[in-house]
Design a protein around this motif. Structure first.
Motif, PDB file in Angstrom:
ATOM      1  N   ASP A  94      82.032  19.274  17.410  1.00 12.02           N
ATOM      2  CA  ASP A  94      81.488  19.579  16.082  1.00 12.02           C
ATOM      3  C   ASP A  94      82.373  18.925  15.010  1.00 12.02           C
ATOM      4  N   ARG A  96      81.680  18.026  12.015  1.00 10.57           N
ATOM      5  CA  ARG A  96      81.513  18.584  10.661  1.00 10.57           C
ATOM      6  C   ARG A  96      82.440  19.779  10.442  1.00 10.57           C
ATOM      7  N   ASP A 110      85.182  19.729   7.582  1.00 16.92           N
ATOM      8  CA  ASP A 110      85.121  20.740   6.524  1.00 16.92           C
ATOM      9  C   ASP A 110      86.416  21.548   6.448  1.00 16.92           C
ATOM     10  N   VAL A 141      77.602   9.285  14.280  1.00 13.48           N
ATOM     11  CA  VAL A 141      76.722   9.401  13.110  1.00 13.48           C
ATOM     12  C   VAL A 141      75.434  10.133  13.499  1.00 13.48           C
ATOM     13  N   ARG A 142      74.863   9.732  14.622  1.00 14.38           N
ATOM     14  CA  ARG A 142      73.568  10.293  15.008  1.00 14.38           C
ATOM     15  C   ARG A 142      73.687  11.735  15.511  1.00 14.38           C
ATOM     16  N   ASP A 143      74.734  11.996  16.308  1.00 15.00           N
ATOM     17  CA  ASP A 143      74.772  13.275  17.023  1.00 15.00           C
ATOM     18  C   ASP A 143      75.927  14.198  16.645  1.00 15.00           C
ATOM     19  N   MET A 144      76.838  13.718  15.795  1.00 15.90           N
ATOM     20  CA  MET A 144      77.962  14.580  15.422  1.00 15.90           C
ATOM     21  C   MET A 144      77.997  14.807  13.913  1.00 15.90           C
ATOM     22  N   ARG A 145      76.942  14.358  13.266  1.00 19.36           N
ATOM     23  CA  ARG A 145      76.794  14.569  11.827  1.00 19.36           C
ATOM     24  C   ARG A 145      77.953  14.036  10.988  1.00 19.36           C
ATOM     25  N   MET A 146      78.535  12.933  11.441  1.00 22.54           N
ATOM     26  CA  MET A 146      79.489  12.246  10.568  1.00 22.54           C
ATOM     27  C   MET A 146      78.687  11.253   9.734  1.00 22.54           C
ATOM     28  N   THR A 147      79.102  11.046   8.492  1.00 23.56           N
ATOM     29  CA  THR A 147      78.449  10.001   7.706  1.00 23.56           C
ATOM     30  C   THR A 147      78.878   8.641   8.267  1.00 23.56           C
ATOM     31  N   THR A 148      78.156   7.594   7.893  1.00 20.33           N
ATOM     32  CA  THR A 148      78.551   6.264   8.378  1.00 20.33           C
ATOM     33  C   THR A 148      79.969   5.935   7.886  1.00 20.33           C
TER      34      THR A 148
END
Ligand code: NIG
Ligand code: FE
Length: 400
Positions: A294, A296, A300, A329-336
């Motif tokens: 995770d 994000r 955070d 980016v696609r699956d761990m919700r990191m921005t590019t």
């Protein structure tokens, strides 16, 4: 390279150097993600000498026209296991058909590695190193850990030292079969004669702290012995389940806790309050069909994240940092932007390197040019070989 080189008309220059954008510089010039549009860059004497708007570029001895393409720092892959023999594609296929991943699979690579010749191991290692370079990796870490005898670990770190300065002694990968029933005896070997043989070729000491591998006390003992020999610690932590790995890493002042897939709130808080980077290895979750870490939650909480491949024949047989960026980016919700930072400046932090991972005057001239106008294409065009050119310490690499 003789003389200076100007790369001009860069559509997007990723610098990771907010000082250039008017903000404060971080450690060794690394800061948050930052970029300049319509930029130019000058390389001189293996280093970046100048960056700025294309319109204000100084003259140089040679010129490359980027024609609007993106230029980024070279990828820094801070976690890879490249010294091995054998093939575990059947194990991968079985996993994709529903079998679970277990730490014990490592033993089949150990058998093949022990049986391999030096020439065979070297050929495999150089093939993977070349594969990495073609995909834009300009610095990589390389672990031992598939020999698990004194001579086999010693030759593993010696071979690794032929291709990188970032060599990690991972004698504590798993307990080999000849020590079944005597893990303590194996730990004594790892922190004694095996360490003596490997320390001269290594910069780092690592331990796989996980159920089925090594417990907290064993991990502490191995890391302490390595530190006493001048090696810096890093830890395989919390890959397959929650456990003590992250806490052991933070306690030891490790540069990095790697995997971080199953974390408690206390683990996240400990990482956030420490100098330990969380190195996420999405190739391993892809290859073992586990849930992704995770990212994000860690971001955070203020944890510094690196992305790396974990390239190894068991859990993650990819050498591609672009693939890891795309997964993040696609699956761990990191921005590019976060993912590219983590794959460059984040990797540099995880290796305690202040000369790489960013592009600003004084940085080592490790950079890549994409066949694309922006860094976002690394995730937007997954699986596409976008790396068009690579410079390492100012020299353009022959990508074959
Ligand atoms: O990082 N976790 C331990 N080591 C490797 C796996 C090695 C293997 O399965 O051969 C990893 O995933
Ligand atoms: Fe690993």
């Amino acid at each position: 390279m003789a003389g200076s080189l100007l790369i001009t008309r860069i559509g997007e220059l990723v610098t990771n150097s907010p000082a250039e954008a008017g903000g404060p510089a971080g450690q060794g010039g690394q800061g948050g993600f930052a970029l300049i549009n319509d930029a130019a860059l000058v390389i001189e004497d293996e280093k970046v000498a100048w960056i700025g708007p294309s319109a204000r570029a100084p003259g140089a001895d040679a010129l490359v026209d980027a024609a609007g393409r993106a230029v980024l720092p070279g990828f820094v892959d801070s976690h890879a296991h490249l010294v091995f023999a054998g093939d575990r594609s059947a194990e991968f296929a079985a996993r994709m058909a529903g079998e679970a991943y277990a730490a014990g699979g490592i033993r089949s690579t150990v058998t093949a590695t022990r049986a391999a010749t030096n020439a065979g191991l070297r050929a495999g290692l150089h093939r993977l190193a070349a594969e990495m370079l073609r995909q834009g990796t300009t610095t990589f870490e390389c672990k031992s850990g598939y020999g698990l005898t004194v001579p086999d670990e010693a030759r593993s770190v010696a071979l690794a030292a032929e291709v990188t300065a970032e060599v990690t002694y991972l004698g504590a990968h798993v307990v080999p079969p000849e020590f079944d029933g005597d893990p303590g005896g194996y730990v004594d070997l790892v922190r004694g004669p095996m360490l003596d043989a490997c320390a001269p070729h290594s910069r780092w000491v690592d331990v796989f702290c996980e159920r089925g591998a090594f417990g907290a006390d064993e991990a502490r003992a191995v890391l302490a012995a390595g530190k006493a020999r001048g090696l810096m610690p890093r830890v395989h932590a919390n890959q397959l389940s929650q456990g003590p790995g992250v806490m052991v890493a933070v306690e030891a002042g490790a540069a990095s806790a790697d995997h971080c897939t199953f974390l408690t709130d206390a683990d996240v808080a400990a990482l956030a309050g420490s100098g330990t980077v969380a190195t996420l290895l999405p190739g391993a979750e892809f290859g073992t069909r586990q849930p992704y870490p995770d990212a994000r939650r860690l971001l955070d909480a203020g944890v510094v994240i690196a992305l790396a491949t974990d390239c190894n024949p068991g859990s993650s047989y990819t050498s591609s940092m672009p693939f890891c960026v795309a997964l993040a980016v696609r699956d761990m919700r990191m921005t590019t932007a976060e993912a590219v930072w983590a794959a460059t400046a984040g990797g540099a932090r995880a290796l305690c390197r202040t000369d790489i991972g960013y592009l600003a005057p004084g940085a080592r001239a490790d950079l890549i040019m994409l066949d694309a106008p922006s860094h976002a294409h690394l995730a937007y065009r997954p699986g596409v070989p976008l790396v068009r050119a690579v410079w390492r310490a100012g020299r353009r690499a022959d990508l074959g």
